[in-house]
Design an enzyme around this catalytic site. Structure first.
Site, mmCIF file in Angstrom:
data_model
loop_
_atom_site.group_PDB
_atom_site.id
_atom_site.type_symbol
_atom_site.label_atom_id
_atom_site.label_comp_id
_atom_site.label_asym_id
_atom_site.label_seq_id
_atom_site.Cartn_x
_atom_site.Cartn_y
_atom_site.Cartn_z
ATOM 1 N N ASP A 22 1.386 2.558 3.612
ATOM 2 C CA ASP A 22 0.416 3.694 3.370
ATOM 3 C C ASP A 22 1.266 4.904 3.313
ATOM 4 O O ASP A 22 0.800 5.832 3.804
ATOM 5 C CB ASP A 22 -0.504 3.733 4.366
ATOM 6 C CG ASP A 22 -1.648 4.608 4.058
ATOM 7 O OD1 ASP A 22 -1.928 5.230 2.773
ATOM 8 O OD2 ASP A 22 -2.595 5.133 5.028
ATOM 9 N N HIS B 98 0.857 -1.156 -0.062
ATOM 10 C CA HIS B 98 -0.041 -0.026 0.110
ATOM 11 C C HIS B 98 0.874 1.206 -0.053
ATOM 12 O O HIS B 98 1.327 1.567 1.120
ATOM 13 C CB HIS B 98 -0.845 0.038 1.200
ATOM 14 C CG HIS B 98 -1.805 1.280 1.222
ATOM 15 N ND1 HIS B 98 -3.203 0.923 1.553
ATOM 16 C CD2 HIS B 98 -1.741 2.583 1.038
ATOM 17 C CE1 HIS B 98 -3.798 2.081 1.540
ATOM 18 N NE2 HIS B 98 -2.944 3.161 1.140
ATOM 19 N N HIS C 92 -4.898 -0.513 5.694
ATOM 20 C CA HIS C 92 -4.308 -0.058 6.979
ATOM 21 C C HIS C 92 -5.205 -0.174 8.048
ATOM 22 O O HIS C 92 -5.518 0.903 8.809
ATOM 23 C CB HIS C 92 -4.081 1.304 6.667
ATOM 24 C CG HIS C 92 -4.970 2.201 5.795
ATOM 25 N ND1 HIS C 92 -6.374 2.319 6.305
ATOM 26 C CD2 HIS C 92 -5.044 2.736 4.604
ATOM 27 C CE1 HIS C 92 -6.843 2.898 5.212
ATOM 28 N NE2 HIS C 92 -6.263 3.356 4.199
ATOM 29 N N HIS D 56 -10.670 1.397 1.772
ATOM 30 C CA HIS D 56 -10.219 2.446 2.633
ATOM 31 C C HIS D 56 -11.498 2.351 3.656
ATOM 32 O O HIS D 56 -12.506 2.786 3.318
ATOM 33 C CB HIS D 56 -10.178 3.847 2.294
ATOM 34 C CG HIS D 56 -9.568 4.722 3.375
ATOM 35 N ND1 HIS D 56 -8.610 5.645 3.246
ATOM 36 C CD2 HIS D 56 -10.275 5.269 4.330
ATOM 37 C CE1 HIS D 56 -8.596 6.135 4.355
ATOM 38 N NE2 HIS D 56 -9.765 5.823 5.090
ATOM 39 N N HIS E 217 1.623 5.390 -1.674
ATOM 40 C CA HIS E 217 1.271 6.436 -2.352
ATOM 41 C C HIS E 217 2.640 7.161 -3.030
ATOM 42 O O HIS E 217 3.359 7.435 -2.234
ATOM 43 C CB HIS E 217 0.699 7.581 -1.452
ATOM 44 C CG HIS E 217 -0.587 7.014 -0.952
ATOM 45 N ND1 HIS E 217 -1.862 7.039 -1.662
ATOM 46 C CD2 HIS E 217 -0.986 6.389 0.286
ATOM 47 C CE1 HIS E 217 -2.744 6.656 -0.969
ATOM 48 N NE2 HIS E 217 -2.327 5.947 0.388
ATOM 49 N N LEU E 218 2.828 7.097 -4.234
ATOM 50 C CA LEU E 218 3.737 7.734 -4.983
ATOM 51 C C LEU E 218 3.711 9.238 -5.493
ATOM 52 O O LEU E 218 4.475 9.709 -5.679
ATOM 53 C CB LEU E 218 4.406 6.778 -5.756
ATOM 54 C CG LEU E 218 5.095 5.487 -5.429
ATOM 55 C CD1 LEU E 218 5.476 4.725 -6.789
ATOM 56 C CD2 LEU E 218 6.414 5.696 -4.637
ATOM 57 N N HIS F 91 3.604 14.219 2.002
ATOM 58 C CA HIS F 91 3.109 15.719 1.523
ATOM 59 C C HIS F 91 4.224 16.659 1.825
ATOM 60 O O HIS F 91 5.286 16.181 2.539
ATOM 61 C CB HIS F 91 2.118 16.212 2.572
ATOM 62 C CG HIS F 91 0.793 15.478 2.478
ATOM 63 N ND1 HIS F 91 -0.293 15.693 1.596
ATOM 64 C CD2 HIS F 91 -0.023 14.328 3.112
ATOM 65 C CE1 HIS F 91 -1.174 14.875 1.552
ATOM 66 N NE2 HIS F 91 -1.046 13.924 2.614
ATOM 67 N N LYS G 109 -8.904 -0.139 -5.828
ATOM 68 C CA LYS G 109 -9.117 0.695 -4.676
ATOM 69 C C LYS G 109 -10.346 1.425 -4.340
ATOM 70 O O LYS G 109 -10.732 2.280 -5.084
ATOM 71 C CB LYS G 109 -7.888 1.499 -4.623
ATOM 72 C CG LYS G 109 -8.072 2.231 -3.237
ATOM 73 C CD LYS G 109 -7.614 1.582 -1.897
ATOM 74 C CE LYS G 109 -7.759 2.467 -0.615
ATOM 75 N NZ LYS G 109 -6.392 3.174 -0.417
ATOM 76 N N ASN H 126 -4.943 7.300 -5.923
ATOM 77 C CA ASN H 126 -5.822 8.686 -5.642
ATOM 78 C C ASN H 126 -4.945 9.913 -6.115
ATOM 79 O O ASN H 126 -4.617 10.741 -5.184
ATOM 80 C CB ASN H 126 -6.200 8.615 -4.264
ATOM 81 C CG ASN H 126 -4.994 8.592 -3.244
ATOM 82 O OD1 ASN H 126 -3.935 7.967 -3.443
ATOM 83 N ND2 ASN H 126 -5.361 9.239 -2.173
HETATM 84 ZN ZN LIG Z 1 -3.308 4.999 1.491
#
Ligand SMILES: [Zn+2]
Length: 338
Positions: A241, A13, A169, A135, A15-16, A245, A96, A41
């Site tokens: 996860d 899981h 998660h 999620h 996020h890139l 940011h 997802k 996302n």
């Molecule tokens: Zn996530």
């Protein structure tokens, strides 16, 4: 000196992001992991075959070739037709599902998870062997959102027994219990939810870099998650996860949700498993369980770790992007050997 070798560590899981942030964070995952499930996302969610292929190419461009990093792409859940899913299935490893507005860039998510209206999509996914990643939070009181979602998981698990459902998660004792109740439920567990509780986020001075969704919960919840992970329960696997940011978006009035753990995840997991005398189970938690659940082959990549103090960088920088990792400027007790 204590040393271990981890074969084919997977982050199930991840996020890139995109653009400059992608260029900063992708090499930090590809260096220490053998592959990852890539979350869809983006600001425009990944919801077409073309978008999957193009995003995959942008990630490939951001990663050094010699890193030998496998990309398991995902689609953003929508009520897709079977024809569409048949066409896209070789490009993706999962779909997802986000309840609308529940986390970063999830505004286009599902308003209500109605097992009747969404049945054609779920049935087609089951038939084509495409896992559903969820999620699992309602829009209720922040500490109860995951607990309140358990009935939705049960309804899905019962209505679609051939659909593989990954509870993403998980953060509560309730989820830790539910994952074992149905054969078609599985779960990912993050690094930070194995380590922190709400006390670490807001019990003293507010710690924006530990603020995430789902929010960290109570001590008994963390204990239940640790038990599943440390025992390498076959229903669970590691999914960081890791959700970067920019520093200014975290250290801000209106702090964005997400903990950035990718560059330290493997080392800190080694530390946690070592402290609990469970190092022998780490291989399963971080690779073998994922291979079984997703039906994927491990790669030949292996990572050597040794028990030596390592100070985590204060910040990771690339061009104008700055991201602060979990444990910034703090000492951890394992490091990756080059
Ligand atoms: Zn996530």
């Amino acid at each position: 000196m204590k040393k271990i070798v981890i074969n084919s560590p997977f982050d199930m899981h991840l996020h890139l992001r995109d653009n400059e942030m992608l260029n900063l964070v992708a090499p930090l995952s590809s260096k220490t992991f053998a592959g990852a499930i890539i979350m869809p996302n983006l600001v425009s969610p990944i919801d077409t075959k073309q978008a999957v292929i193009e995003y995959k190419q942008r990630i490939i461009n951001a990663i050094p070739k010699e890193d030998n990093f496998q990309l398991f792409m995902t689609l953003f859940f929508k009520p897709y037709t079977k024809e569409f899913l048949e066409d896209v299935k070789d490009e993706i490893s999962a779909i997802k599902l986000y309840p609308a507005g529940i986390t970063t860039n999830s505004e286009g998510g599902v308003e209500s998870i109605d097992t009747v209206t969404l049945a054609p999509t779920f049935n087609a996914m089951a038939e084509l062997n495409i896992p559903l990643c969820v999620h699992g939070e309602t829009n209720g009181f922040v500490m109860d959102r995951e607990k309140e979602f358990m009935s939705v998981y049960e309804e899905l698990a019962i209505a679609f027994p051939k659909l593989k459902i990954i509870m993403e998660h998980i953060t509560t004792k309730d989820a830790a219990i539910l994952v074992e109740k149905y054969d078609n439920l599985y779960a990912t567990i993050t690094l930070h939810h194995l380590l922190i509780t709400l006390d670490d986020v807001a019990g003293g001075m507010l710690q924006p870099h530990l603020f995430c969704k789902p929010i960290a919960k109570r001590y008994e919840d963390r204990e239940a998650l640790q038990k599943l992970a440390l025992e390498a329960n076959p229903k669970v696997m590691f999914g960081s996860d890791s959700a970067p940011h920019p520093q200014h978006a975290k250290e801000n009035c209106g702090c964005a949700a997400g903990v950035f753990t990718a560059p330290i995840a493997l080392q800190v997991l080694a530390q946690l498993f070592d402290e609990n005398n469970k190092l022998n189970n780490l291989q399963k938690f971080i690779s073998s369980n994922a291979c079984d659940i997703y039906n994927i082959k491990p790669s030949s990549k292996s990572i050597n770790l040794e028990k030596t103090d390592f100070t985590v960088p204060e910040v990771y920088t690339h061009n104008n992007q700055k991201v602060v990792p979990m444990y910034a400027a703090q000492k951890i007790s394992w490091r990756i050997m080059c």
